[in-house]
Motif scaffolding. Structure first.
Motif, short mmCIF file in Angstrom:
data_model
loop_
_atom_site.label_atom_id
_atom_site.label_comp_id
_atom_site.label_asym_id
_atom_site.label_seq_id
_atom_site.Cartn_x
_atom_site.Cartn_y
_atom_site.Cartn_z
N ALA A 40 0.75 -1.09 -0.11
CA ALA A 40 0.10 0.06 -0.07
C ALA A 40 0.88 1.23 0.02
CB ALA A 40 -0.94 -0.02 1.22
N ARG A 41 1.23 1.78 1.21
CA ARG A 41 1.87 3.07 1.44
C ARG A 41 3.28 3.02 0.34
NH1 ARG A 41 0.52 6.58 5.12
NH2 ARG A 41 2.48 7.21 5.80
N GLN A 98 -3.52 -9.86 6.56
CA GLN A 98 -2.22 -9.63 6.84
C GLN A 98 -1.98 -8.90 7.78
OE1 GLN A 98 -0.86 -7.71 3.21
NE2 GLN A 98 -0.57 -9.65 2.11
N LEU A 99 -2.85 -7.89 8.16
CA LEU A 99 -2.43 -7.04 9.58
C LEU A 99 -3.75 -7.24 10.45
CD1 LEU A 99 -0.63 -3.96 8.22
CD2 LEU A 99 0.21 -5.99 9.32
N THR A 100 -3.53 -7.15 11.70
CA THR A 100 -4.79 -6.86 12.83
C THR A 100 -5.37 -8.22 12.83
OG1 THR A 100 -6.64 -6.50 11.32
CG2 THR A 100 -5.04 -4.54 12.00
N GLY A 101 -5.24 -9.36 12.39
CA GLY A 101 -5.70 -10.34 12.60
C GLY A 101 -6.79 -11.07 11.70
N SER A 102 -6.98 -12.42 11.69
CA SER A 102 -7.83 -12.92 10.66
C SER A 102 -9.23 -13.31 11.47
CB SER A 102 -7.34 -14.39 10.30
OG SER A 102 -6.26 -14.35 9.25
N GLN A 103 -10.32 -13.43 10.84
CA GLN A 103 -11.63 -13.41 11.66
C GLN A 103 -12.44 -14.90 11.15
OE1 GLN A 103 -13.52 -9.84 11.48
NE2 GLN A 103 -11.77 -8.57 12.46
N LEU A 104 -13.23 -15.44 12.05
CA LEU A 104 -13.88 -16.53 11.96
C LEU A 104 -15.11 -15.94 12.02
CD1 LEU A 104 -14.30 -19.52 11.24
CD2 LEU A 104 -13.94 -19.92 13.72
N TRP A 105 -16.31 -16.29 11.14
CA TRP A 105 -17.70 -15.68 11.40
C TRP A 105 -18.54 -16.89 11.34
CZ3 TRP A 105 -19.42 -10.76 11.98
CH2 TRP A 105 -18.51 -9.88 12.16
N LYS A 106 -19.42 -16.94 12.37
CA LYS A 106 -20.37 -17.79 12.69
C LYS A 106 -21.53 -17.60 11.57
CE LYS A 106 -23.21 -20.34 15.86
NZ LYS A 106 -23.25 -21.59 15.37
N ASN A 107 -22.06 -18.70 10.97
CA ASN A 107 -23.40 -18.67 10.30
C ASN A 107 -24.48 -18.87 11.18
OD1 ASN A 107 -25.37 -18.86 8.29
ND2 ASN A 107 -24.23 -19.85 6.82
N LEU A 108 -25.19 -18.00 11.06
CA LEU A 108 -26.51 -17.93 12.04
C LEU A 108 -27.75 -18.57 11.34
CD1 LEU A 108 -26.02 -14.45 14.16
CD2 LEU A 108 -25.37 -16.71 14.79
N LYS A 165 12.02 -5.30 9.83
CA LYS A 165 10.51 -5.28 9.97
C LYS A 165 9.85 -4.06 10.01
CE LYS A 165 9.66 -9.61 12.78
NZ LYS A 165 9.16 -9.80 14.04
N GLY A 166 8.87 -3.90 9.34
CA GLY A 166 8.03 -2.77 9.44
C GLY A 166 6.93 -2.23 10.32
N ARG A 167 6.01 -1.57 9.91
CA ARG A 167 4.86 -1.17 10.79
C ARG A 167 4.17 -2.58 10.78
NH1 ARG A 167 1.14 3.28 9.72
NH2 ARG A 167 0.89 2.19 7.78
N GLY A 168 3.60 -3.03 11.88
CA GLY A 168 2.63 -4.35 12.09
C GLY A 168 3.51 -5.53 12.09
N GLY A 169 4.95 -5.40 12.13
CA GLY A 169 5.65 -6.59 12.24
C GLY A 169 5.95 -7.34 11.15
N ALA A 170 5.68 -6.72 9.97
CA ALA A 170 5.75 -7.57 8.60
C ALA A 170 7.25 -7.28 8.08
CB ALA A 170 4.77 -7.10 7.59
#
Length: 653
Positions: free
Chosen positions: A96-97, A128-138, A239-244
């Motif tokens: 990005a930047r 890539q940054l801030t964490g992956s997410q698991l979404w439950k199907n309601l 390493k840059g921002r976010g540890g990448a």
């Protein structure tokens, strides 16, 4: 531009938007006016021929409807807001930047599986940054974020791939995630959707530049083995921002440096979530800069063969020899392969009961900046042969579609059947109009600093060819007509531009003659997708993982437009692996036979656990379902074959 003979010139090819003009909106910057006196200006690289042509392309697609022999009068609608999913894909600075031609921009996967046993498929988005997410199907198209309790975020790592599989045959779906130098992760499911990191004990915590991961049982012992693709070293140790880790300036040339190679790994499942590296033992060599792979039994001996993609070189097809070793048989089946492969799927496009093969090639499209009029054509500006690793006539510079003619013979017919598109990542395959013919969605497009590129939706015209349908079916333009998204802020009144733009591309021109603060916009771009019936109305839907943006939740209204017939088949192995990965399923209805192979391949960088979906068209009933299990057992089901239902088949011991 013409390609130079020196290797370093190739990296400039993919940044060939340099010198494009910039259009400024909301108060153009004026020289001589103090920066503080001016409002923030929004900048778009122009002319964006991808956007300006959308109306004409939609009309051109409508004008082709006389060619359609299949139902196409239905629509997809992006229902991400109604779904409740608030996931956002955040990318590293080098994508990005600091934009560099580095493999971070290949993005991240998405996978679906029922993680808590309630009968509904849940969705995992890799970030890539801030964490992956698991979404439950309601149910009913609604989802809830499970991250507070699921243990799947991995927020300290740059994620790449998601692969669901029942690795310990205990009846629930475990999760494997690859990362960039953060260590790959095996997460064991407790059956209720709570996961525990068992990577180190399992022996699969390799830390490198990993990409796609494919579970399959290569020796038919009833345990799912794991093949992990590794790209090759494309980062520095800073390493840059976010540890990448920051990308190498010449990352795109990495395949020319042998010391940067990272071989793919085959892990044999020893039971109890313990794995052993058997790569050399089974004869698998260095497959090149590999981003993804898939499996199919092409010689019919009951053991799965392996096709490994190479994003900067020739692909490799490894034939299994009795489940004990693999031999490179690429030339036997595929005389030419795409040079810049990204995505792969084996499926039967013409219902002749044989697996055909679609491979998407994105890197070849980076050799030139093409307009919409060339998006269905192969790349024409070829790279020098020393960059390719072989003669030009050895490769296909675009997508490949190999029609299986039987007896080990494949014919490449991508142009004839309309399977070419521009900037493709991975294909997801499913019968989107429930007519008995498998259709294809290809997540596509680059982002900053390139023009807008469309996702492709190819409706299967009864095995004759694929018809472009993304505008007809409401898939394009994305997000209700929105084509761009915020990318980063730039302050041209400071030395910000020099700090941010550290590689030759269009961004370097943005501050020339400009002062003040600017908001940089970029085209939207999808990377991965999964097709499944998310709201249980019987029609298949599409969920994407975008790049640096929110996902799309493309819900079909097919079931509301006409009565449809379908059958879902969910497998449970007993002697074979619990997921039945590697099984062949045939649905027989009258004189029609629909064949699918249970490989879990759901798009780029992704493997899901889903029931197989068979559209039945106008067929009133199903006569039988045949299952060829990986164990060698053959099973025929004749009871409980009601249309519009899920048939659960448990392997007979």
């Amino acid at each position: 531009m013409k390609v130079g003979t020196r290797a370093v010139r190739l990296a400039v090819i993919i940044a060939s938007t340099a010198a494009v003009t910039i259009v400024a909106l909301q108060g153009a910057a004026q020289q001589g006016v103090p920066p503080a006196a001016r409002p923030t200006t929004v900048l778009y690289p122009t002319p964006d021929i991808g956007v300006s042509s959308l109306g004409a392309r939609a009309k051109a697609q409508r004008d082709t409807t006389s060619q359609f022999r299949v139902f196409h009068q239905f629509q997809f609608r992006d229902s991400v807001t109604e779904s409740g999913i608030t996931f956002f894909n955040y990318v590293v600075d080098d994508a990005a930047r600091f934009h560099k031609p580095v493999h971070y921009d290949h993005g991240t996967g998405i996978a679906a599986a029922d993680v808590d046993g309630d009968g509904l498929e849940d969705v995992y988005f890799v970030n890539q940054l801030t964490g992956s997410q698991l979404w439950k199907n309601l149910g009913g198209g609604k989802f809830r974020n499970l991250n507070p309790t699921a243990g799947v975020a991995l927020a300290d790592r740059v994620g790449v791939t998601a692969s669901f599989a029942d690795t310990d045959n205990d009846g629930d779906q475990d999760l494997f995630v690859t990362t960039v130098r953060g260590g790959n992760v095996l997460l064991e499911n407790d059956g209720l959707g709570h996961f525990k990191d068992v990577s180190k004990a399992a022996g699969v915590d390799y830390a490198g530049h990993s990409s796609g991961a494919v579970f399959f049982d290569y020796d038919n012992d009833g345990l799912l083995d794991l093949y992990v693709c590794n790209v090759g070293r494309y980062t520095t140790d800073v390493k840059g921002r976010g540890g990448a880790y920051e990308g190498l300036q010449d990352a795109f040339l990495g395949h020319l440096h042998r010391d940067r190679s990272e071989s793919a790994i085959l892990y044999k499942n020893m039971g109890g979530n313990r794995f052993r590296n058997v790569t050399r033992e089974v004869g698998l060599g260095d497959a090149g800069w590999s981003g993804d792979a898939s499996v199919a039994d092409l010689n019919g001996d009951g053991f799965l063969d392996l096709y490994t993609l190479n994003m900067q070189g020739a692909g490799h097809f490894y034939e299994s020899v009795g489940g004990k070793k693999f031999v490179d048989r690429t030339a036997k089946y595929f005389s030419r392969t795409p040079w810049g492969s990204m995505g792969i799927k084996f499926f039967d496009y013409d219902n002749d009961r044989r697996p055909d093969l679609l491979i998407t090639d994105m890197h070849s499209d980076m050799s030139e900046q093409s307009g919409p009029e060339r998006e269905k054509l192969k790349a024409r500006e070829l790279m020098p042969e020393h960059m390719l690793g072989g003669k030009h006539d050895r490769f296909i510079f675009g997508n490949a579609f190999y029609a299986n003619r039987g007896n080990g013979k494949f014919e490449e017919i991508s142009d004839r059947v309309g399977a070419e598109n521009y900037w493709p990542w991975g294909p997801s395959v499913g019968d989107l109009n429930a007519d008995g013919w498998q259709d294809v969605f290809i997540a596509s497009s680059m982002n900053f600093p390139y023009r807008y590129g469309i996702n492709s939706l190819l409706l299967n015209n009864r095995g004759e060819k694929f018809l472009d349908s993304e505008f007809l079916l409401g898939v394009e333009p994305r997000k209700g007509g929105q084509t761009h998204t915020f990318w980063f802020d730039l302050d041209c009144s400071t030395d910000d531009a020099n700090q941010l733009m550290r590689w030759p591309n269009a961004a370097q021109d943005m501050c020339k003659g400009q002062y003040g603060k600017f908001r940089i916009m970029a085209p939207l771009g999808s990377r991965s997708s999964v097709i499944f019936d998310l709201n249980q109305d019987g029609a298949l839907d599409i969920v994407t993982n975008e790049f640096n943006s929110a996902p799309q939740v493309l819900v079909s209204d097919l079931a509301q437009k006409r009565p449809i017939r379908w059958l879902k088949v969910a497998l449970a192995g007993t002697i074979s692996n619990r997921n039945g990965i590697g099984a062949t399923v045939r649905v027989v209805a009258g004189d029609r036979v629909f064949t699918q192979w249970n490989d879990g391949k759901s798009g780029y960088l992704s493997q899901s656990v889903l029931p197989l979906y068979f559209g039945l068209g106008d067929l009133a009933k199903v006569d039988r379902v045949e299952v060829d299990w990986p164990s060698g057992r053959k099973q025929v089901v004749t009871a409980g074959l009601s249309a519009n239902s899920t048939l659960r088949v448990t392997e007979v011991r």
